[in-house]
Design a protein around this motif. Structure first.
Motif, PDB file in Angstrom:
ATOM      1  N   UNK A   1       0.955  -1.181  -0.047  1.00 32.36           N
ATOM      2  CA  UNK A   1       0.146   0.077   0.011  1.00 32.36           C
ATOM      3  C   UNK A   1       0.850   1.166  -0.077  1.00 32.36           C
ATOM      4  N   UNK A   2       1.819   1.195   0.931  1.00 31.24           N
ATOM      5  CA  UNK A   2       2.951   2.444   0.929  1.00 31.24           C
ATOM      6  C   UNK A   2       3.542   2.471  -0.613  1.00 31.24           C
ATOM      7  N   UNK A   3       3.973   1.581  -1.198  1.00 28.20           N
ATOM      8  CA  UNK A   3       4.371   1.758  -2.486  1.00 28.20           C
ATOM      9  C   UNK A   3       3.351   2.211  -3.585  1.00 28.20           C
ATOM     10  N   UNK A   4       2.231   1.751  -3.527  1.00 33.28           N
ATOM     11  CA  UNK A   4       1.260   2.311  -4.437  1.00 33.28           C
ATOM     12  C   UNK A   4       1.099   3.854  -4.174  1.00 33.28           C
ATOM     13  N   UNK A   5       0.822   4.101  -2.871  1.00 34.55           N
ATOM     14  CA  UNK A   5       0.935   5.523  -2.595  1.00 34.55           C
ATOM     15  C   UNK A   5       1.932   6.458  -2.877  1.00 34.55           C
ATOM     16  N   UNK A   6       3.279   5.849  -2.906  1.00 30.05           N
ATOM     17  CA  UNK A   6       4.380   6.641  -3.362  1.00 30.05           C
ATOM     18  C   UNK A   6       4.270   6.590  -4.856  1.00 30.05           C
ATOM     19  N   UNK A   7       3.871   5.732  -5.705  1.00 34.04           N
ATOM     20  CA  UNK A   7       3.780   5.671  -6.944  1.00 34.04           C
ATOM     21  C   UNK A   7       2.855   6.696  -7.683  1.00 34.04           C
TER      22      UNK A   7
ATOM     23  N   UNK B   1       1.862   9.538  -5.733  1.00 31.71           N
ATOM     24  CA  UNK B   1       2.445  10.863  -5.426  1.00 31.71           C
ATOM     25  C   UNK B   1       3.453  11.138  -6.566  1.00 31.71           C
ATOM     26  N   UNK B   2       4.357  10.127  -7.129  1.00 26.40           N
ATOM     27  CA  UNK B   2       5.292  10.453  -8.170  1.00 26.40           C
ATOM     28  C   UNK B   2       4.570  10.828  -9.143  1.00 26.40           C
ATOM     29  N   UNK B   3       3.647  10.335  -9.676  1.00 27.26           N
ATOM     30  CA  UNK B   3       2.887  10.588 -10.886  1.00 27.26           C
ATOM     31  C   UNK B   3       2.276  11.840 -11.016  1.00 27.26           C
ATOM     32  N   UNK B   4       1.945  12.341  -9.510  1.00 24.84           N
ATOM     33  CA  UNK B   4       1.256  13.573  -9.403  1.00 24.84           C
ATOM     34  C   UNK B   4       2.170  14.607  -9.451  1.00 24.84           C
ATOM     35  N   UNK B   5       3.353  14.401  -8.962  1.00 25.94           N
ATOM     36  CA  UNK B   5       4.379  15.439  -9.036  1.00 25.94           C
ATOM     37  C   UNK B   5       4.923  15.601 -10.429  1.00 25.94           C
ATOM     38  N   UNK B   6       5.128  14.382 -11.268  1.00 18.81           N
ATOM     39  CA  UNK B   6       5.850  14.546 -12.548  1.00 18.81           C
ATOM     40  C   UNK B   6       4.599  15.318 -13.384  1.00 18.81           C
ATOM     41  N   UNK B   7       3.179  15.241 -13.172  1.00 16.01           N
ATOM     42  CA  UNK B   7       2.327  15.787 -13.695  1.00 16.01           C
ATOM     43  C   UNK B   7       2.213  17.277 -13.435  1.00 16.01           C
ATOM     44  N   UNK B   8       2.583  17.725 -12.204  1.00 15.51           N
ATOM     45  CA  UNK B   8       2.712  19.200 -11.910  1.00 15.51           C
ATOM     46  C   UNK B   8       3.913  19.694 -12.577  1.00 15.51           C
ATOM     47  N   UNK B   9       4.999  19.037 -12.583  1.00 22.13           N
ATOM     48  CA  UNK B   9       6.236  19.461 -13.067  1.00 22.13           C
ATOM     49  C   UNK B   9       6.101  19.528 -14.541  1.00 22.13           C
TER      50      UNK B   9
END
Length: 179
Positions: A29-35, A37-45
């Motif tokens: 679950x933690x790995x899924x949440x990190x993925x 968050x990483x996708x959202x950060x890439x979209x924001x960048x």
């Protein structure tokens, strides 16, 4: 061996199994949440990069509008190319209100309403006003502020055209004369 030792061993093994299973489950679950968050950060960048590139294009449009002289064919072509580039860049921005506002501002830049009596200077000022509004909106997005209200002069400029509103789904088409 005594039965209590067996019971203790079984409970120990079961506890270890349950603890290990819960540990694996929480890690997944933690790995899924990190993925996510990483996708959202890439979209924001990507969105921020697109907004910055759109700002650069709009500043170039504004700089070109400040130059003296008539809007000849080469400058019109360059204006159209820059507007197209801004509109493509805006497709990476997740904020629908910002996309619509910048789309409307860029939509009006190269157009002249029917029976337009404005001088070339007034048209250049109109382009600069539209650029300033789009730049203010993009800057507010980068600062995570709400969009500024449109200036009164901008509303007066938009009222020159015979239609009230641009369709947000992009079904409003205006064709320019070839001659």
């Amino acid at each position: 061996m005594d039965a209590s030792v067996w019971v203790g061993a079984v409970f120990g093994l079961v506890g270890t199994g349950v603890g290990g299973g819960l540990s694996l489950w929480s890690s997944a679950i933690a790995q899924r949440q990190q993925a996510v968050r990483a996708r959202e950060e890439r979209q924001q960048v990507r969105a921020s990069t697109a907004v910055e590139a759109a700002l650069a294009e709009l500043l170039e449009i504004q700089r070109d509008a400040r130059r003296a002289g008539p809007l000849d064919e080469a400058r019109k072509q360059l204006l159209h190319e820059r507007i197209l580039h801004v509109q493509v860049l805006m497709q990476r921005v997740p904020d629908a209100a910002l996309r619509t506002r910048v789309r409307e501002d860029t939509f009006f830049m190269p157009l002249a309403p029917p029976d337009d009596t404005r001088t070339s200077q007034e048209r250049r000022v109109a382009i600069m006003l539209l650029c300033a509004d789009a730049i203010a909106c993009l800057g507010a997005y980068l600062r995570t502020e709400p969009l500024p209200p449109p200036a009164e002069r901008l509303e007066t400029l938009r009222n020159l055209w015979p239609f009230n509103e641009i369709d947000p789904d992009g079904r409003t088409f205006i064709y320019e004369a070839d001659g």
